[in-house]
Design a protein around this motif. Structure first.
Motif, mmCIF file in Angstrom:
data_model
loop_
_atom_site.group_PDB
_atom_site.id
_atom_site.type_symbol
_atom_site.label_atom_id
_atom_site.label_comp_id
_atom_site.label_asym_id
_atom_site.label_seq_id
_atom_site.Cartn_x
_atom_site.Cartn_y
_atom_site.Cartn_z
ATOM 1 N N ALA A 23 0.832 -1.207 0.000
ATOM 2 C CA ALA A 23 0.000 0.000 0.000
ATOM 3 C C ALA A 23 0.862 1.251 0.000
ATOM 4 N N ASN A 24 1.898 1.271 0.809
ATOM 5 C CA ASN A 24 2.742 2.458 0.937
ATOM 6 C C ASN A 24 3.537 2.762 -0.329
ATOM 7 N N ARG A 25 3.821 1.736 -1.139
ATOM 8 C CA ARG A 25 4.533 1.946 -2.400
ATOM 9 C C ARG A 25 3.601 2.409 -3.519
ATOM 10 N N GLY A 26 2.320 2.494 -3.209
ATOM 11 C CA GLY A 26 1.360 2.975 -4.204
ATOM 12 C C GLY A 26 1.007 1.948 -5.262
ATOM 13 N N TYR A 27 1.054 0.674 -4.877
ATOM 14 C CA TYR A 27 0.764 -0.379 -5.839
ATOM 15 C C TYR A 27 -0.730 -0.627 -6.026
ATOM 16 N N PHE A 28 -1.534 -0.189 -5.060
ATOM 17 C CA PHE A 28 -2.970 -0.415 -5.141
ATOM 18 C C PHE A 28 -3.677 0.737 -5.846
ATOM 19 N N THR A 29 -4.871 0.468 -6.309
ATOM 20 C CA THR A 29 -5.677 1.476 -6.993
ATOM 21 C C THR A 29 -5.939 2.668 -6.086
ATOM 22 N N GLU A 30 -5.758 3.861 -6.606
ATOM 23 C CA GLU A 30 -6.040 5.059 -5.831
ATOM 24 C C GLU A 30 -7.533 5.108 -5.503
ATOM 25 N N GLY A 31 -7.857 5.391 -4.247
ATOM 26 C CA GLY A 31 -9.254 5.448 -3.826
ATOM 27 C C GLY A 31 -9.907 4.092 -3.706
ATOM 28 N N ALA A 32 -9.104 3.028 -3.516
ATOM 29 C CA ALA A 32 -9.626 1.658 -3.491
ATOM 30 C C ALA A 32 -10.692 1.446 -2.420
ATOM 31 N N LEU A 33 -10.582 2.155 -1.301
ATOM 32 C CA LEU A 33 -11.516 1.943 -0.197
ATOM 33 C C LEU A 33 -12.925 2.439 -0.496
ATOM 34 N N GLU A 34 -13.083 3.165 -1.572
ATOM 35 C CA GLU A 34 -14.409 3.674 -1.935
ATOM 36 C C GLU A 34 -15.041 2.878 -3.073
ATOM 37 N N LEU A 35 -14.311 1.879 -3.582
ATOM 38 C CA LEU A 35 -14.762 1.174 -4.779
ATOM 39 C C LEU A 35 -15.395 -0.178 -4.442
ATOM 40 N N PRO A 36 -16.533 -0.515 -5.077
ATOM 41 C CA PRO A 36 -17.166 -1.825 -4.867
ATOM 42 C C PRO A 36 -16.369 -2.916 -5.556
ATOM 43 N N TYR A 37 -16.552 -4.141 -5.093
ATOM 44 C CA TYR A 37 -15.774 -5.270 -5.596
ATOM 45 C C TYR A 37 -15.842 -5.427 -7.109
ATOM 46 N N SER A 38 -17.001 -5.167 -7.691
ATOM 47 C CA SER A 38 -17.163 -5.345 -9.137
ATOM 48 C C SER A 38 -16.172 -4.502 -9.935
ATOM 49 N N ASP A 39 -15.718 -3.400 -9.353
ATOM 50 C CA ASP A 39 -14.782 -2.517 -10.046
ATOM 51 C C ASP A 39 -13.393 -3.132 -10.153
ATOM 52 N N GLN A 40 -13.081 -4.068 -9.267
ATOM 53 C CA GLN A 40 -11.735 -4.637 -9.256
ATOM 54 C C GLN A 40 -11.451 -5.413 -10.539
ATOM 55 N N GLY A 41 -12.363 -6.298 -10.911
ATOM 56 C CA GLY A 41 -12.178 -7.048 -12.155
ATOM 57 C C GLY A 41 -12.173 -6.148 -13.369
ATOM 58 N N ALA A 42 -12.979 -5.085 -13.312
ATOM 59 C CA ALA A 42 -13.042 -4.148 -14.439
ATOM 60 C C ALA A 42 -11.698 -3.476 -14.662
ATOM 61 N N GLN A 43 -10.968 -3.218 -13.594
ATOM 62 C CA GLN A 43 -9.660 -2.578 -13.721
ATOM 63 C C GLN A 43 -8.691 -3.448 -14.509
ATOM 64 N N LEU A 44 -8.794 -4.766 -14.319
ATOM 65 C CA LEU A 44 -7.937 -5.683 -15.071
ATOM 66 C C LEU A 44 -8.389 -5.759 -16.523
ATOM 67 N N LEU A 45 -9.685 -5.872 -16.726
ATOM 68 C CA LEU A 45 -10.213 -6.100 -18.076
ATOM 69 C C LEU A 45 -10.150 -4.865 -18.965
ATOM 70 N N THR A 46 -10.080 -3.672 -18.371
ATOM 71 C CA THR A 46 -9.969 -2.446 -19.166
ATOM 72 C C THR A 46 -8.519 -2.039 -19.387
ATOM 73 N N GLY A 47 -7.591 -2.835 -18.861
ATOM 74 C CA GLY A 47 -6.176 -2.546 -19.080
ATOM 75 C C GLY A 47 -5.595 -1.503 -18.148
ATOM 76 N N LYS A 48 -6.353 -1.100 -17.118
ATOM 77 C CA LYS A 48 -5.829 -0.119 -16.167
ATOM 78 C C LYS A 48 -4.875 -0.763 -15.171
ATOM 79 N N ALA A 49 -5.186 -1.995 -14.786
ATOM 80 C CA ALA A 49 -4.356 -2.712 -13.814
ATOM 81 C C ALA A 49 -3.699 -3.905 -14.481
#
Length: 440
Positions: free
Chosen positions: A250-276
């Motif tokens: 977390a401290n190295r900034g490897y996780f999605t910014e604002g992750a604590l506000e995002l619903p689980y469904s958004d996690q897979g979308a980040q991979l499938l849209t090429g963001k993660a």
């Protein structure tokens, strides 16, 4: 009906079932005495309410419909509900007062043990033995208490890293095998403008998946079991190091910014849209990663086990894989309801249904399959990763008491939000563990 009476009823019912089977079916639907078949209703609660689980629901409905057609007078009443609401709220409340549905989705492990202790679960051992299916399951450990079976898993899972092969090829990255290699790869991914680990941690259990493996690598699964007995503490040095490693991501900034506000469904979308470039999640997401939503990434999503953490006390080539999602049955059912529930089990827990669930719904089978033809490339990759693992273990929330699991989730969110230190989180969780241990 208390638990002993329910077990006795199962044994009596099976005498009738076996006799009925030997005599063949009764297609007219008329009872042996000449009267109309007895009306029996079974309530069944499932959590297959999302678009991604439509196929799984259809398979369940087909088994229900088949059972109704074969047993005139039988009616199932299905109820769909959100998985988290069912597990953390509704089912717990129903178990407290003793009025759960007749058949319901339930997690094995710590959840199940509490319900068995309260006398709410039907002992399925006689049914399983009469059907001859005990040895056909990959594992019934999470649904077995004191040698008796109180639920049946309908699928298995494993948790590890799904990754975008296109991004890895673009950056000339190899699959990392050690912690340092993982950090180096994440640095290059971040420098290229991608999120190393897609994360959507509004629900605390989501962050717990990756943490669970990081902690296992540091302390070993035996230590996680020992915190429940009091033989180990979350504040021990190895546990604190596990929290530190997770906080480093977390401290190295490897996780999605604002992750604590995002619903689980958004996690897979980040991979499938090429963001993660990577997400750490369970194989229940395979249907999404291989479906239409994957678009141009169909066939370009891979899967690899979390790398080793040198010096850690855990099994460095193990994987979190288990069979904890299943159906439980209420001890309140009448003899007639138990008989019909057994008919459902006979229709739903078959190799044919399990194969269909694997191929169409992408759910790893809980029963041993003799035929694995027709599976997609990602599922094949997952099965290979699981086969290469030197051991497997249950998730933390199937080991620790539910109250402790909830506090772990909160603690991880505080690490992600950088509002608590690893030492503070460890101390807070240990307080929760002490309370939970004292109450048992």
């Amino acid at each position: 009906m208390n638990r002993r009476a329910a077990v006795a009823a199962v044994a009596l019912v099976w005498v009738a079932i076996v006799a009925s089977a030997c005599g063949g079916n009764n297609p007219s639907g008329v009872s042996p005495s000449g009267g109309a078949p007895e009306e029996v209703t079974l309530s069944l609660r499932h959590t297959q309410i999302k678009e991604t689980t439509r196929t799984r629901l259809q398979i369940l409905e087909n088994a229900v419909r088949k059972t109704e057609l074969e047993n005139p007078g039988l009616t199932f009443k299905l109820e769909g509900i959100d998985e988290i609401v069912n597990r953390d709220q509704k089912l717990k409340a129903e178990m407290t007062v003793g009025n759960p549905p007749d058949i319901f989705e339930v997690f094995g492990g710590s959840d199940l043990k509490l319900y068995v202790k309260a006398g709410r679960m039907l002992d399925l051992t006689p049914i399983v033995e009469e059907l001859g299916i005990r040895d056909k399951f990959a594992s019934l450990d999470e649904f077995t208490v004191d040698g008796k079976i109180y639920g049946l898993p309908y699928g298995g899972y494993s948790e590890a890293i799904f990754y975008n092969k296109k991004i890895f090829a673009e950056l000339n990255l190899a699959i990392p095998r050690t912690w340092d290699e993982l950090l180096a790869a994440a640095d290059r991914i971040k420098a290229a403008g991608y999120t190393p680990f897609g994360l959507a941690a509004k629900d605390g259990w989501v962050s717990g998946m990756l943490w669970n493996t990081v902690m296992e690598r540091n302390v070993g699964i035996d230590a996680l079991n020992k915190v429940v007995t009091g033989e180990a503490k979350w504040t021990d040095a190895a546990f604190v190091e596990g929290f530190r490693d997770y906080a480093e991501l977390a401290n190295r900034g490897y996780f999605t910014e604002g992750a604590l506000e995002l619903p689980y469904s958004d996690q897979g979308a980040q991979l499938l849209t090429g963001k993660a470039a990577m997400v750490f999640t369970g194989t229940w997401d395979v249907s999404r990663f291989t479906g239409e939503e994957a678009g141009q990434l169909q066939g370009r999503i891979g899967y690899f086990a979390f790398p080793a953490i040198p010096g850690g006390a855990g099994d460095q080539t193990s994987i979190n894989a288990s069979y904890s999602n299943g159906f439980g049955f209420s001890a309140n059912m009448s003899e007639e309801q138990i008989a019909m529930a057994a008919k459902f089990i006979a229709n739903f827990y078959t190799e044919e249904v399990q194969k269909e669930t694997l191929v169409k719904a992408k759910v790893l089978p809980s029963m041993k399959l003799s035929d694995l033809s027709g599976i997609d490339s990602l599922t094949a990759e997952i099965l290979q990763v699981m086969a290469n693992a030197t051991s497997s273990w249950q998730a933390y929330d199937a080991i620790v008491q539910p109250s402790v699991g909830a506090d772990i989730n909160v603690g991880l969110q505080r690490l992600i939000g950088k509002v608590s230190t690893p030492e503070q989180v460890a101390a807070q969780i240990q307080e929760s563990q002490d309370d939970a241990n004292a109450s048992h």
